[in-house]
Design a protein around this motif. Sequence first.
Motif, PDB file in Angstrom:
ATOM      1  N   SER A 178       4.630  44.779  33.594  1.00  0.00           N
ATOM      2  CA  SER A 178       5.944  44.956  32.980  1.00  0.00           C
ATOM      3  C   SER A 178       5.879  45.823  31.734  1.00  0.00           C
ATOM      4  N   PHE A 179       4.693  45.908  31.122  1.00  0.00           N
ATOM      5  CA  PHE A 179       4.508  46.762  29.940  1.00  0.00           C
ATOM      6  C   PHE A 179       3.917  48.110  30.323  1.00  0.00           C
ATOM      7  N   HIS A 180       2.827  48.082  31.058  1.00  0.00           N
ATOM      8  CA  HIS A 180       2.032  49.292  31.272  1.00  0.00           C
ATOM      9  C   HIS A 180       2.712  50.308  32.183  1.00  0.00           C
ATOM     10  N   LEU A 181       3.319  49.851  33.254  1.00  0.00           N
ATOM     11  CA  LEU A 181       3.864  50.793  34.236  1.00  0.00           C
ATOM     12  C   LEU A 181       4.988  51.643  33.656  1.00  0.00           C
ATOM     13  N   SER A 182       5.792  51.057  32.764  1.00  0.00           N
ATOM     14  CA  SER A 182       6.900  51.814  32.178  1.00  0.00           C
ATOM     15  C   SER A 182       6.414  52.907  31.239  1.00  0.00           C
ATOM     16  N   ARG A 183       5.170  52.816  30.786  1.00  0.00           N
ATOM     17  CA  ARG A 183       4.618  53.822  29.882  1.00  0.00           C
ATOM     18  C   ARG A 183       3.926  54.952  30.644  1.00  0.00           C
ATOM     19  N   ASN A 184       3.880  54.823  31.954  1.00  0.00           N
ATOM     20  CA  ASN A 184       3.294  55.862  32.802  1.00  0.00           C
ATOM     21  C   ASN A 184       4.214  56.113  34.004  1.00  0.00           C
ATOM     22  N   PRO A 185       5.463  56.519  33.742  1.00  0.00           N
ATOM     23  CA  PRO A 185       6.451  56.607  34.826  1.00  0.00           C
ATOM     24  C   PRO A 185       6.151  57.671  35.869  1.00  0.00           C
ATOM     25  N   TYR A 186       5.295  58.639  35.557  1.00  0.00           N
ATOM     26  CA  TYR A 186       5.031  59.722  36.498  1.00  0.00           C
ATOM     27  C   TYR A 186       3.707  59.551  37.235  1.00  0.00           C
ATOM     28  N   LEU A 187       3.081  58.398  37.058  1.00  0.00           N
ATOM     29  CA  LEU A 187       1.843  58.103  37.771  1.00  0.00           C
ATOM     30  C   LEU A 187       2.052  56.888  38.663  1.00  0.00           C
ATOM     31  N   THR A 188       1.598  56.968  39.895  1.00  0.00           N
ATOM     32  CA  THR A 188       1.656  55.795  40.763  1.00  0.00           C
ATOM     33  C   THR A 188       0.633  54.769  40.286  1.00  0.00           C
ATOM     34  N   LYS A 189       0.789  53.545  40.752  1.00  0.00           N
ATOM     35  CA  LYS A 189      -0.182  52.513  40.380  1.00  0.00           C
ATOM     36  C   LYS A 189      -1.581  52.904  40.848  1.00  0.00           C
ATOM     37  N   LYS A 190      -1.676  53.499  42.041  1.00  0.00           N
ATOM     38  CA  LYS A 190      -2.993  53.931  42.548  1.00  0.00           C
ATOM     39  C   LYS A 190      -3.586  55.015  41.654  1.00  0.00           C
ATOM     40  N   GLN A 191      -2.778  55.962  41.215  1.00  0.00           N
ATOM     41  CA  GLN A 191      -3.278  57.012  40.318  1.00  0.00           C
ATOM     42  C   GLN A 191      -3.767  56.411  39.003  1.00  0.00           C
ATOM     43  N   GLN A 192      -3.050  55.431  38.498  1.00  0.00           N
ATOM     44  CA  GLN A 192      -3.453  54.787  37.255  1.00  0.00           C
ATOM     45  C   GLN A 192      -4.777  54.038  37.435  1.00  0.00           C
ATOM     46  N   GLU A 193      -4.921  53.364  38.553  1.00  0.00           N
ATOM     47  CA  GLU A 193      -6.167  52.645  38.815  1.00  0.00           C
ATOM     48  C   GLU A 193      -7.332  53.616  38.955  1.00  0.00           C
ATOM     49  N   ASP A 194      -7.083  54.777  39.570  1.00  0.00           N
ATOM     50  CA  ASP A 194      -8.140  55.787  39.690  1.00  0.00           C
ATOM     51  C   ASP A 194      -8.567  56.301  38.316  1.00  0.00           C
ATOM     52  N   LEU A 195      -7.605  56.493  37.427  1.00  0.00           N
ATOM     53  CA  LEU A 195      -7.926  56.960  36.075  1.00  0.00           C
ATOM     54  C   LEU A 195      -8.680  55.893  35.297  1.00  0.00           C
ATOM     55  N   LEU A 196      -8.326  54.632  35.486  1.00  0.00           N
ATOM     56  CA  LEU A 196      -9.068  53.539  34.844  1.00  0.00           C
ATOM     57  C   LEU A 196     -10.503  53.496  35.368  1.00  0.00           C
ATOM     58  N   TRP A 207      -3.043  43.030  37.961  1.00  0.00           N
ATOM     59  CA  TRP A 207      -1.756  43.291  37.318  1.00  0.00           C
ATOM     60  C   TRP A 207      -1.037  41.972  37.066  1.00  0.00           C
ATOM     61  N   LEU A 208      -1.081  41.512  35.827  1.00  0.00           N
ATOM     62  CA  LEU A 208      -0.342  40.317  35.438  1.00  0.00           C
ATOM     63  C   LEU A 208       1.126  40.690  35.247  1.00  0.00           C
ATOM     64  N   ARG A 209       1.996  39.678  35.162  1.00  0.00           N
ATOM     65  CA  ARG A 209       3.424  39.955  35.231  1.00  0.00           C
ATOM     66  C   ARG A 209       4.067  40.182  33.865  1.00  0.00           C
ATOM     67  N   GLU A 210       3.986  39.180  32.979  1.00  0.00           N
ATOM     68  CA  GLU A 210       4.651  39.276  31.680  1.00  0.00           C
ATOM     69  C   GLU A 210       3.835  38.561  30.616  1.00  0.00           C
TER      70      GLU A 210
END
Length: 409
Positions: A178-196, A207-210
């Motif tokens: 709920s926090f992290h995804l909104s700060r990376n709106p142009y990256l898919t979750k898979k792209q973010q995981e690849d960068l991590l 991915w925890l919820r809140e």
Amino acid sequence: MGQKDTPLLPAEWDKQQAVFINYSGNSDDAVTTEKVHVVCRDIIRELAAVTQVYVLINEEFRPDSLRQLFDANGIQTKNIYLLPVYRLFSMGVPRDYGPMVVKNRSGGNKIIRFGWDYVGADFINPDTIWSKRREVIRDRYFAQMKQLLKIEVESSPLVLEGGEIEVNGRGTAMLVDSFHLSRNPYLTKKQQEDLLASSLGVKKTIWLREGPAEDPGVGRKSKIIENVYGNGVGGHVDEFARFVNGNTIFLAMPSKAEAQADPIKKITYDRMKINEAILKKSGDQDGRPFHIVHIPVPDVIPETHRIDTTNFQFPISALRHDFPEWRHGDSIQFMPAISYLNFLIFNQLVLIPKYWRPGFSERCKEKDEEVRKIFASYFPDKKIVQIDTWGMNLVGGGIHCWTQQVPAD
């Protein structure tokens, strides 16, 4: 890039060689700044007794005067390195802003420079003037970090604050979607995981919820319930879920009875039950189940503040623009960003918050001691030090937020 070349963000209990801490402040609010500095000095005193401490300060602060102040407060200044930083107060704290130091698997350390902007920033329609100014500030800062630590800086397009990620140093990371995804709106979750994976060596992302109610978001979200407001970030994992070894997680969890009696704890309880269910289904990077330990939520009394339109002081000064309906003479309740889990592990030392103060319940004092015993049982070979973090919690965050460790190379 092969796995042998992928850097790794070590666990906090792995060997460290130094630690950063912010000693910044708002020049327009000396009272609140000093409340924060009292806590900072307590943290610095413990750390400087055992390691090198890089103290980041406002450029306008006088280093000689600070050293005299530290001496007077029993701080071993021989281990203190004061580093004036351009526009430090505007950047926040080193846990979130950086440097985030990783270990190269082939040996040595390097700094990862993630993307960053203030909490609440619009990532879809950004302020272009501020964006250019921000990167100038950050360029100067990371040049200082490179020179100070004598290691290279590598940039990542992922927007990531240190307080929003928790790792076990073995390949598993926890974030709050709920926090992290909104700060990376142009990256898919898979792209973010690849960068991590490529920047921090993360093999599995959970991915925890809140986050808890006591760490609300900014803007109108800072209203927790009815007339109670806070000043948090709305989703940093170091407020509620922390690794203490490879597969043991401390989770901030009110009791069911507390949730029934306290509407704020009820919000936190409901959110943590969801997060706990996610963790139980996940397991670590090797598929092993987590051992989850419930840690109490502190019992504190919110502060009462009267709105005085002739003299805006914190926290009214920080919140009033988001609540234009407030009028002169109104009163609000202000809940600091409290948590026993905003702690720091540094080699043989563990710094944890404590909350009881005169006027608080005996149960609050009992919880302080209960938490101390839990930490002592999981870290029997380390010194457990409790620090009153109230002044720091008032402005958001705590011990872990204000510090950032440098792993041994």
